[in-house]
Every structure is written in structure tokens, then in C-alpha cells.
Scaffold this motif. Sequence first.
Motif, PDB file in Angstrom:
ATOM      1  N   GLY A   9       0.924  -1.264  -0.182  1.00 28.13           N
ATOM      2  CA  GLY A   9       0.259   0.110  -0.275  1.00 28.13           C
ATOM      3  C   GLY A   9       0.893   1.119  -0.142  1.00 28.13           C
ATOM      4  N   VAL A 138      -4.503  -5.063   1.733  1.00 33.20           N
ATOM      5  CA  VAL A 138      -3.756  -4.702   0.346  1.00 33.20           C
ATOM      6  C   VAL A 138      -5.060  -3.212  -0.177  1.00 33.20           C
ATOM      7  N   GLN A 139      -4.917  -1.924  -0.020  1.00 33.53           N
ATOM      8  CA  GLN A 139      -5.455  -1.186  -0.355  1.00 33.53           C
ATOM      9  C   GLN A 139      -5.701  -0.632  -1.810  1.00 33.53           C
ATOM     10  N   LEU A 140      -6.216   0.012  -2.185  1.00 26.69           N
ATOM     11  CA  LEU A 140      -6.079   1.235  -3.673  1.00 26.69           C
ATOM     12  C   LEU A 140      -5.653   2.547  -3.592  1.00 26.69           C
ATOM     13  N   ARG A 144      -3.837  -0.092 -10.000  1.00 25.59           N
ATOM     14  CA  ARG A 144      -4.684  -1.356  -9.627  1.00 25.59           C
ATOM     15  C   ARG A 144      -4.046  -2.370 -10.338  1.00 25.59           C
ATOM     16  N   VAL A 147      -2.130  -4.344  -7.210  1.00 22.25           N
ATOM     17  CA  VAL A 147      -3.472  -4.982  -6.605  1.00 22.25           C
ATOM     18  C   VAL A 147      -3.425  -5.974  -6.355  1.00 22.25           C
ATOM     19  N   THR A 148      -3.997  -6.196  -8.119  1.00 23.85           N
ATOM     20  CA  THR A 148      -3.756  -7.422  -8.989  1.00 23.85           C
ATOM     21  C   THR A 148      -3.071  -8.264  -8.643  1.00 23.85           C
ATOM     22  N   LEU A 161      -8.678  -7.307   1.903  1.00 28.50           N
ATOM     23  CA  LEU A 161      -8.679  -6.280   0.967  1.00 28.50           C
ATOM     24  C   LEU A 161      -9.304  -4.833   1.404  1.00 28.50           C
ATOM     25  N   VAL A 173     -12.305  -3.176  -9.491  1.00 25.33           N
ATOM     26  CA  VAL A 173     -12.337  -3.500  -7.736  1.00 25.33           C
ATOM     27  C   VAL A 173     -12.807  -5.411  -8.401  1.00 25.33           C
TER      28      VAL A 173
END
Length: 305
Positions: A9, A138-140, A144, A147-148, A161, A173
Motif C-alpha cells: 500500500g 491491500v488497499q487501493l 490497480r 493490487v492485482t 482487501l 475492483v
Amino acid sequence: MTGLVCVVGSLNDDTTLAVPVLPSPGETTLTRGVRLTSPGGKGANQAAAAAVLGAEVAMVGAVGDDEPGERSLAALRDVGVDLTAVAVREDVGTGIAVITVDDSGENTIVVDPGANRTLTPDEVTRAITAASPAVLLVQLEVPRDAVTAAVEAAGDAVVVLNPAPMPADPEPVREVVSRVDVLVPNRSELGRLAGRPEPTDASEVAECVAALGPTGSVVVTLGADGALCFEPGAAPVLVPGIPTSTRDASGAGDVFCGCLAQELARGTGLLDAVRSANALAAASTAHPGARIRADLVDRMSPLAP
């Protein structure tokens, strides 16, 4: 024995401004003369919370080669977070956030991601593979594709998440949600993920969770009202809010997620982990700043269930 929590993050430098009321669009509001500069970022805040509570924590992210980056790294290092997988960029600055907090403790946050935008899938995959965590959080606030990559590299880890901040287009998302073990949205994020208005009561929350389709567990944070815990095959359980004299609600969600990850890494069941996270997040709102301090944990612990 507590397993490793790996947090993928953001790391930011926060400036918090105290205002009487949050400004409306087009309105100028003067501060109360209080300005707090401190390390932040959703990822770093959650990593710090888990570490302060006793978890072994590794951080994966990126900062600039600047003073804010140095402050961010020093703050995490001070609470024992492993920074091996935090990249230092020479060509871009550390992310920054400007937070306004009103007299009731409500807040608004504007973030310039800076170096957080540069985190790559390859960096994430290598770090998680090397760490072999028990829990991946994990955050945003990072790209992206990073994150994936994190979710794909998780292996046997419990993947948590926190879908914040929610992008303008939530469809990417949704593609990730079905692959995580524990989804932790607030009401607004849940509504947008489900393609529905923000739910206002427990029945509407349940409808939104059902609209997500096949998922793992879902923990919906409700602010002062507590949290609703949905586990597959079980009836939803409300964990009630804990009355608190709120001074600053910024970062409460990060404290919740960090505590939740720490408890899951200890082998605590989800519902009991939510109860502990709910108690600590409520207690954290009585203190200014977005990050829990180590010296406050003992004072907060009597609130734990």
C-alpha cells in the motif's frame, strides 16, 4: 505464534488542519490555527497499527528520495516494520495528503499519490513471494495492476482487501473482490461496489453484500455504529459501536484494518478479530492524527472485548 502480515500500500506525508466545519463546495474555511504534519498513507497506517499491536509486519510500497519519505520510513522503522520492499524513487516525490477535521471529528482527505503511483506488479510479486506472509493486507492507493499482482501472489495467505479509496469506475475492483478472503468496505464503498445507493440500514447492507456475487467474508465498517460481519454460510453479525468522545476520526478505518490483520495472523477467528478491531478503532478516534501511537495501546486495551 503470530504469522507475518504483509501490507501492500501507500506511504504518504499528511498535513492535518483543524476547522470549525468542513467547507462546502466553493466555500473558504479558516483553520483553528492547528496544523499537524505526520507520516500517513493508508498502507503505512495499517502496517503501523498491526506492528504496534505486536504483529511481525513487512511493508511493500514506494516513497520519494526526500524528507517526507525519510519521515515515513523512520516512523515505520520505529515500530518494527520491515522496510526491505519499500522502494525509494529519485525522480518523484513522496505521496502527500491534506486532511481537514471539523469540531465533531469528521474529516475530508485529498491525496496526491506521488511515488505510490510507481509501484510495479513485478516489485509486488517479488516481495510477497519472498515474504510468504500469513496475512496479506491491500488497499487501493497504489496502482490497480499492483493490487492485482498482490492478490495473485498471495499463495496460502489470508487476503484482506480494504477497497479504499474507491475509484470512479469500480468495475476493476469488482474483478478482484471475488478473489479475496476478507473484504473490508465502508457503507459508501460497499454501495458503489454493488452498483447501488449507499445502504442506510442493516437490511440494505445485506442486500448490497448479496449483490456482490460470490465472495469470501465481508466486514462492513459502519463508523460509530460498529461493523457488520458476513461469513459464508452464516447469518450476519452486528458488532455494535462503542461510545467514544471523538476528536479525530481520520485513520480509524486504518486502525481497524491493521488490528484485524494482526488478529487474523495470530489465528483469531474472524468475528473475534472484528470485535477487537472495532474496539481499538473506536478508541483511536479520541486522539488526533491518522496513526495509532504505541504509547496509547495500553490505555486503549481495556476497551477490547
